[in-house]
Design a protein around this motif. Structure first.
Motif, PDB file in Angstrom:
ATOM      1  N   ASN A 573     -17.237   0.130  -2.770  1.00  0.00           N
ATOM      2  CA  ASN A 573     -16.961   0.752  -1.470  1.00  0.00           C
ATOM      3  C   ASN A 573     -16.267  -0.231  -0.531  1.00  0.00           C
ATOM      4  OD1 ASN A 573     -18.085   3.196  -2.181  1.00  0.00           O
ATOM      5  ND2 ASN A 573     -20.120   2.649  -1.431  1.00  0.00           N
ATOM      6  N   PHE A 574     -16.725  -1.468  -0.546  1.00  0.00           N
ATOM      7  CA  PHE A 574     -16.100  -2.488   0.304  1.00  0.00           C
ATOM      8  C   PHE A 574     -14.656  -2.726  -0.106  1.00  0.00           C
ATOM      9  CE2 PHE A 574     -14.996  -6.844   1.408  1.00  0.00           C
ATOM     10  CZ  PHE A 574     -15.361  -6.898   2.742  1.00  0.00           C
ATOM     11  N   ILE A 575     -14.409  -2.767  -1.422  1.00  0.00           N
ATOM     12  CA  ILE A 575     -13.034  -2.956  -1.909  1.00  0.00           C
ATOM     13  C   ILE A 575     -12.158  -1.801  -1.454  1.00  0.00           C
ATOM     14  CG2 ILE A 575     -11.607  -3.068  -3.978  1.00  0.00           C
ATOM     15  CD1 ILE A 575     -13.934  -4.486  -5.365  1.00  0.00           C
ATOM     16  N   SER A 576     -12.687  -0.560  -1.569  1.00  0.00           N
ATOM     17  CA  SER A 576     -11.892   0.614  -1.192  1.00  0.00           C
ATOM     18  C   SER A 576     -11.610   0.657   0.301  1.00  0.00           C
ATOM     19  CB  SER A 576     -12.625   1.880  -1.633  1.00  0.00           C
ATOM     20  OG  SER A 576     -11.931   3.034  -1.232  1.00  0.00           O
ATOM     21  N   GLU A 577     -12.601   0.314   1.106  1.00  0.00           N
ATOM     22  CA  GLU A 577     -12.455   0.464   2.548  1.00  0.00           C
ATOM     23  C   GLU A 577     -11.788  -0.724   3.225  1.00  0.00           C
ATOM     24  OE1 GLU A 577     -16.386   1.170   3.883  1.00  0.00           O
ATOM     25  OE2 GLU A 577     -16.567   3.128   2.883  1.00  0.00           O
ATOM     26  N   PHE A 579     -10.450  -4.110   1.300  1.00  0.00           N
ATOM     27  CA  PHE A 579      -9.430  -4.836   0.546  1.00  0.00           C
ATOM     28  C   PHE A 579      -8.178  -3.993   0.357  1.00  0.00           C
ATOM     29  CE2 PHE A 579      -7.464  -6.783  -3.148  1.00  0.00           C
ATOM     30  CZ  PHE A 579      -7.607  -8.134  -2.884  1.00  0.00           C
ATOM     31  N   LEU A 580      -8.343  -2.719  -0.097  1.00  0.00           N
ATOM     32  CA  LEU A 580      -7.169  -1.869  -0.316  1.00  0.00           C
ATOM     33  C   LEU A 580      -6.462  -1.545   0.995  1.00  0.00           C
ATOM     34  CD1 LEU A 580      -8.309   0.662  -3.083  1.00  0.00           C
ATOM     35  CD2 LEU A 580      -6.717  -1.238  -3.290  1.00  0.00           C
ATOM     36  N   ASN A 581      -7.210  -1.315   2.052  1.00  0.00           N
ATOM     37  CA  ASN A 581      -6.560  -1.048   3.348  1.00  0.00           C
ATOM     38  C   ASN A 581      -5.763  -2.253   3.831  1.00  0.00           C
ATOM     39  OD1 ASN A 581      -7.544   1.555   3.467  1.00  0.00           O
ATOM     40  ND2 ASN A 581      -9.420   0.957   4.560  1.00  0.00           N
ATOM     41  N   ALA A 582      -6.295  -3.461   3.564  1.00  0.00           N
ATOM     42  CA  ALA A 582      -5.552  -4.666   3.954  1.00  0.00           C
ATOM     43  C   ALA A 582      -4.258  -4.784   3.164  1.00  0.00           C
ATOM     44  CB  ALA A 582      -6.426  -5.896   3.740  1.00  0.00           C
ATOM     45  N   LEU A 583      -4.297  -4.405   1.884  1.00  0.00           N
ATOM     46  CA  LEU A 583      -3.070  -4.442   1.080  1.00  0.00           C
ATOM     47  C   LEU A 583      -2.068  -3.413   1.575  1.00  0.00           C
ATOM     48  CD1 LEU A 583      -4.481  -4.796  -2.554  1.00  0.00           C
ATOM     49  CD2 LEU A 583      -3.350  -6.554  -1.215  1.00  0.00           C
ATOM     50  N   ARG A 584      -2.545  -2.212   1.886  1.00  0.00           N
ATOM     51  CA  ARG A 584      -1.628  -1.161   2.341  1.00  0.00           C
ATOM     52  C   ARG A 584      -1.022  -1.507   3.710  1.00  0.00           C
ATOM     53  NH1 ARG A 584      -6.164   2.189   0.926  1.00  0.00           N
ATOM     54  NH2 ARG A 584      -5.949   3.037  -1.189  1.00  0.00           N
ATOM     55  N   SER A 585      -1.781  -2.159   4.539  1.00  0.00           N
ATOM     56  CA  SER A 585      -1.288  -2.478   5.884  1.00  0.00           C
ATOM     57  C   SER A 585      -0.124  -3.451   5.867  1.00  0.00           C
ATOM     58  CB  SER A 585      -2.425  -3.045   6.733  1.00  0.00           C
ATOM     59  OG  SER A 585      -2.882  -4.279   6.189  1.00  0.00           O
ATOM     60  N   GLN A 586       0.034  -4.215   4.787  1.00  0.00           N
ATOM     61  CA  GLN A 586       1.138  -5.180   4.708  1.00  0.00           C
ATOM     62  C   GLN A 586       2.472  -4.497   4.445  1.00  0.00           C
ATOM     63  OE1 GLN A 586       0.221  -8.471   2.071  1.00  0.00           O
ATOM     64  NE2 GLN A 586      -1.968  -8.373   2.594  1.00  0.00           N
ATOM     65  N   ASP A 587       2.436  -3.269   3.941  1.00  0.00           N
ATOM     66  CA  ASP A 587       3.653  -2.486   3.702  1.00  0.00           C
ATOM     67  C   ASP A 587       4.684  -3.280   2.888  1.00  0.00           C
ATOM     68  OD1 ASP A 587       5.227  -0.267   3.759  1.00  0.00           O
ATOM     69  OD2 ASP A 587       6.078  -0.662   5.748  1.00  0.00           O
ATOM     70  N   LYS A 597      -2.984   0.470  -9.064  1.00  0.00           N
ATOM     71  CA  LYS A 597      -3.874   0.221 -10.207  1.00  0.00           C
ATOM     72  C   LYS A 597      -5.326   0.098  -9.760  1.00  0.00           C
ATOM     73  CE  LYS A 597      -0.461  -2.069 -13.182  1.00  0.00           C
ATOM     74  NZ  LYS A 597      -0.086  -3.338 -13.862  1.00  0.00           N
ATOM     75  N   ILE A 598      -5.553  -0.655  -8.702  1.00  0.00           N
ATOM     76  CA  ILE A 598      -6.933  -0.798  -8.205  1.00  0.00           C
ATOM     77  C   ILE A 598      -7.471   0.537  -7.717  1.00  0.00           C
ATOM     78  CG2 ILE A 598      -8.388  -1.953  -6.498  1.00  0.00           C
ATOM     79  CD1 ILE A 598      -6.463  -4.314  -6.558  1.00  0.00           C
ATOM     80  N   GLN A 599      -6.634   1.310  -7.032  1.00  0.00           N
ATOM     81  CA  GLN A 599      -7.066   2.608  -6.538  1.00  0.00           C
ATOM     82  C   GLN A 599      -7.396   3.561  -7.694  1.00  0.00           C
ATOM     83  OE1 GLN A 599      -4.306   4.359  -3.832  1.00  0.00           O
ATOM     84  NE2 GLN A 599      -5.567   6.147  -3.386  1.00  0.00           N
ATOM     85  N   CYS A 600      -6.574   3.563  -8.739  1.00  0.00           N
ATOM     86  CA  CYS A 600      -6.859   4.396  -9.919  1.00  0.00           C
ATOM     87  C   CYS A 600      -8.152   3.961 -10.607  1.00  0.00           C
ATOM     88  CB  CYS A 600      -5.692   4.332 -10.900  1.00  0.00           C
ATOM     89  SG  CYS A 600      -4.199   5.160 -10.326  1.00  0.00           S
ATOM     90  N   GLN A 637     -25.757   9.247  -6.581  1.00  0.00           N
ATOM     91  CA  GLN A 637     -26.274   9.004  -5.247  1.00  0.00           C
ATOM     92  C   GLN A 637     -25.279   8.238  -4.391  1.00  0.00           C
ATOM     93  OE1 GLN A 637     -29.981   7.034  -5.769  1.00  0.00           O
ATOM     94  NE2 GLN A 637     -30.971   8.776  -6.771  1.00  0.00           N
ATOM     95  N   GLN A 638     -24.460   7.376  -5.008  1.00  0.00           N
ATOM     96  CA  GLN A 638     -23.530   6.547  -4.243  1.00  0.00           C
ATOM     97  C   GLN A 638     -22.128   7.127  -4.183  1.00  0.00           C
ATOM     98  OE1 GLN A 638     -24.223   3.876  -2.550  1.00  0.00           O
ATOM     99  NE2 GLN A 638     -26.377   3.787  -3.121  1.00  0.00           N
ATOM    100  N   SER A 639     -21.808   8.068  -5.109  1.00  0.00           N
ATOM    101  CA  SER A 639     -20.423   8.529  -5.199  1.00  0.00           C
ATOM    102  C   SER A 639     -19.966   9.250  -3.947  1.00  0.00           C
ATOM    103  CB  SER A 639     -20.280   9.460  -6.419  1.00  0.00           C
ATOM    104  OG  SER A 639     -21.145  10.576  -6.264  1.00  0.00           O
ATOM    105  N   ARG A 640     -20.870   9.903  -3.230  1.00  0.00           N
ATOM    106  CA  ARG A 640     -20.445  10.629  -2.038  1.00  0.00           C
ATOM    107  C   ARG A 640     -20.043   9.693  -0.917  1.00  0.00           C
ATOM    108  NH1 ARG A 640     -26.413  12.921  -0.394  1.00  0.00           N
ATOM    109  NH2 ARG A 640     -27.435  10.881  -0.116  1.00  0.00           N
ATOM    110  N   HIS A 641     -20.520   8.412  -0.952  1.00  0.00           N
ATOM    111  CA  HIS A 641     -20.154   7.439   0.080  1.00  0.00           C
ATOM    112  C   HIS A 641     -19.019   6.529  -0.371  1.00  0.00           C
ATOM    113  CE1 HIS A 641     -23.724   8.762   2.141  1.00  0.00           C
ATOM    114  NE2 HIS A 641     -24.469   8.430   1.101  1.00  0.00           N
TER     115      HIS A 641
END
Length: 643
Positions: A573-577, A579-587, A597-600, A637-641
């Motif tokens: 969850n931390f990686i998704s919220e 790390f990936l957002n930080a990568l996307r923000s660099q454009d 790849k990480i998102q998949c 139990q964790q997948s919804r978050h």
């Protein structure tokens, strides 16, 4: 009374049939004529007769004897022909006379439609004359006998047909039984042939494997003999060199003793001369002090220069600035840096020990290094091969001809350098490392030190680029691990490929459970969890860290989820919220492939699937190990978050 010649009347037409006068008829001709009449009647009848005559009539007697087809003989008595004497016919004989063939005056045909037990079918009865006479009676008797013969013949034919049918049925049953027996026999023969063929295949495979094993043992023996021969030769050279070095050391010690004595004498002379010079200088200075009055000019000069306190303050400021700059450049957890320093220090000490051993020994240990390198290159995803290679490496470590520290150093170097090979199997290589280090625990720190030296992201740590700290981009690239070949720095693509290989080896090493094949893994899942926590807490999101994280999750994500479950889901969850957002923000367009790849990996939940190659093959066949199926509780139990 003489014989009477019979004559018939002129031909008449009865039912459309004309009777030609022919006095020379015989019974054969009569039967032929009757057959033709019957055929005409059969054709003209509207009702089909049950039996069609296919055989010419034959005349049988009362006792069943066949009668002749010659002309019949008629007996005529005197009383019957008394009235015919007046007709002027001559009587030539009183006995029996042979009568000529005659034609009947009239034919009367009648057909009976009544059915009876003796005549089940439609019979046609023919009457030759209206008046009943001897000839008609004989003809009727012949007809009746013929009908009886036909009926008997039909019965016999039916009986024969039934007998033939039963025989044919029995023959067909017997043939069917024989065919089934033959099929069963053929199936049994084919089964025996199949069993024999499988046995031959198994024997051939066993012979092949035996031959391969024998060849391997022979090669091993040859290699061992060669190693022993080389070792004996090297030992002889080493002894000879040791004797020479001992003589040289003795001579050198003797020369050094003589030199030391000379130096001591010269030192004593220099000390005496220096004492005399100092005494002369002090005397001159005293005399100059008394004569000169220029002592007041020295104080302003000292104040102008700032004195020693100013110099020390500048040095301290420079050190503070450099430490702050280094803190901004280096991103890593303090515990990770401490472990890295300890491991690199152990590796440095080992290299110093090995250097002293090589310098003090005449033996060349390069053959041991080549043997270790060959064994590591031969590692594959086969369980037996992995066990064999690990056993061979343990034998080399226990070989007294080569110091253990040198063998371990070669092992650590070859394991890390083999990562760059295209045929490298990370899981199999990690398995060998675990098997070897379980017997030599000190080798694990050396392997990790070599991995840290080859890839800083296995620590994990990251060095940021600043113009004030590095002269150029090339200098920065060298610091983070880029290779230089003929004065040219490798491309970023090649560097990322090597980074991926090193991280996959590290991920495969830590993902093994605490015990693998009965051996203790001293750097297992606990260390892998610590690496992931330090990575996410300290390192920034960029191209290098993204490649390192994806490679690590590919290899160790399945095992980490199997042990930590909900805690690992929080990491994802931390990686998704973050790390990936930080990568996307660099454009950055270059970051999009690794980001996808990480998102998949997260969206497809690939951490639930066992990575390819993790389960080693058993013998010549694959024996895939099914992953754990008890994923539903914590995961759902964790997948919804998660997203």
């Amino acid at each position: 009374m003489e014989a009477v010649k019979l004559e018939i009347r002129r031909p008449q037409i009865v039912n459309g049939i004309g009777l030609e006068p022919d006095p020379d008829w015989s019974f054969k001709s009569l039967l032929s004529e009757l057959d033709s009449l019957e055929k005409k009647l059969n054709l003209s009848s509207s009702v089909s007769l049950p039996f069609a005559k296919t055989k010419s009539r034959e005349i049988y007697g009362e006792k069943g004897t066949k009668r002749s087809s010659n002309a019949f003989v008629m007996r005529v008595s005197d009383e019957e022909f008394e009235d015919s004497e007046g007709e002027n016919e001559e009587v030539r004989d009183r006995g029996l006379v042979k009568a000529a063939r005659f034609n009947c005056n009239e034919f009367y045909f009648s057909s009976s439609d009544d059915d009876s037990d003796d005549q089940p079918c439609l019979d046609v009865q023919t009457y030759l004359m209206n008046e009943v006479g001897l000839v008609e009676s004989a003809l009727y008797e012949l007809t009746h006998e013929h009908q009886l013969g036909v009926k008997e013949e039909i019965r016999n034919t039916i009986s024969a047909l039934e007998t033939d049918l039963r025989n044919e049925s029995e023959k067909s049953s017997s043939a069917h039984t024989k065919v089934e027996k033959y099929r069963e026999a053929r199936r049994e023969v084919e089964r025996k042939f199949d069993v024999q063929y499988q046995r031959r295949v198994a024997e051939g495979l066993d012979n092949h494997l035996t031959a391969v094993q024998r060849d391997h043992e022979l090669k091993s023996q040859i290699e061992e003999r060669k190693i022993r021969s080389d070792a004996a030769h090297e030992e002889a050279k080493r002894r000879e060199k040791a004797l020479q070095e001992e003589r040289l050391l003795q001579e050198k010690a003797k020369a050094e003793a003589e030199l030391q004595a000379k130096l001591k004498a010269e030192e004593a002379n220099r000390a005496a001369l220096e004492a005399e010079r100092i005494a002369a200088k002090e005397a001159a200075e005293k005399e100059a002090a008394k004569a000169s009055k220029a002592n007041t000019s020295e104080v302003p000069q000292t104040e102008a220069s700032g004195g020693p306190n100013a110099t020390s303050s500048r040095v301290e400021n420079d050190k503070t600035n450099k430490s702050e700059l280094a803190g901004n450049m280096l991103r890593a957890a303090e515990s990770a840096l401490k472990l890295e320093r300890e491991r690199l220090q152990k590796l440095k000490e080992l290299e110093e020990i090995n250097q002293s051993l090589r310098s003090s020994s005449n033996q060349n240990f390069d053959s041991t290094g080549r043997l270790i390198g060959r064994l590591i290159r031969q590692i594959s995803g086969n369980k037996d091969k992995v066990s064999t290679q690990a056993s061979e490496l343990v034998k080399i470590f226990n070989n007294p001809r080569c110091p253990q520290t040198i063998s371990i150093a070669y092992f650590a170097q070859k394991v890390v350098s083999n990562c760059e090979s295209p045929s490298h199997s990370a899981f199999a290589c990690a398995h060998v490392i675990v098997l070897v280090t379980s017997q030599f625990p000190q080798a694990m720190d050396l392997v990790l030190a070599e991995i840290h030296r080859a890839c800083i992201y296995t620590v994990p740590k990251h060095i940021s680029y600043t113009k004030s700290a590095f002269e150029s981009k090339e200098a920065y690239w060298k610091v983070i691990g880029y290779k230089e070949d003929d004065g040219k720095i490798e491309s970023t693509t090649d560097y990322l490929v090597r980074l991926d290989s090193y991280m996959k080896l590290y991920g495969a090493l830590v993902q093994w459970q605490t015990e693998v094949a009965g051996c203790q893994n001293v750097h297992g899942l606990k260390e892998g969890w610590a690496w992931l926590a330090r990575f996410l807490n300290a390192l920034p999101a960029n191209m290098y860290t993204a490649v390192a994280l994806y490679a690590f999750l590919q290899m160790a994500g399945f095992a980490l989820f199997g042990k930590y479950r909900s805690q690992f889901m929080k990491m994802l969850n931390f990686i998704s919220e973050n790390f990936l957002n930080a990568l996307r923000s660099q454009d950055d367009p270059d970051l999009r492939p690794i980001t996808s790849k990480i998102q998949c990996y997260l969206e497809d939940k690939l951490f639930l699937q066992e990575p390819e190659g993790r389960t080693l093959q058993s013998s010549l066949l694959s024996n895939n190990m099914a992953p754990e199926s008890d994923y539903h509780g914590p995961y759902h139990q964790q997948s919804r978050h998660f997203y």
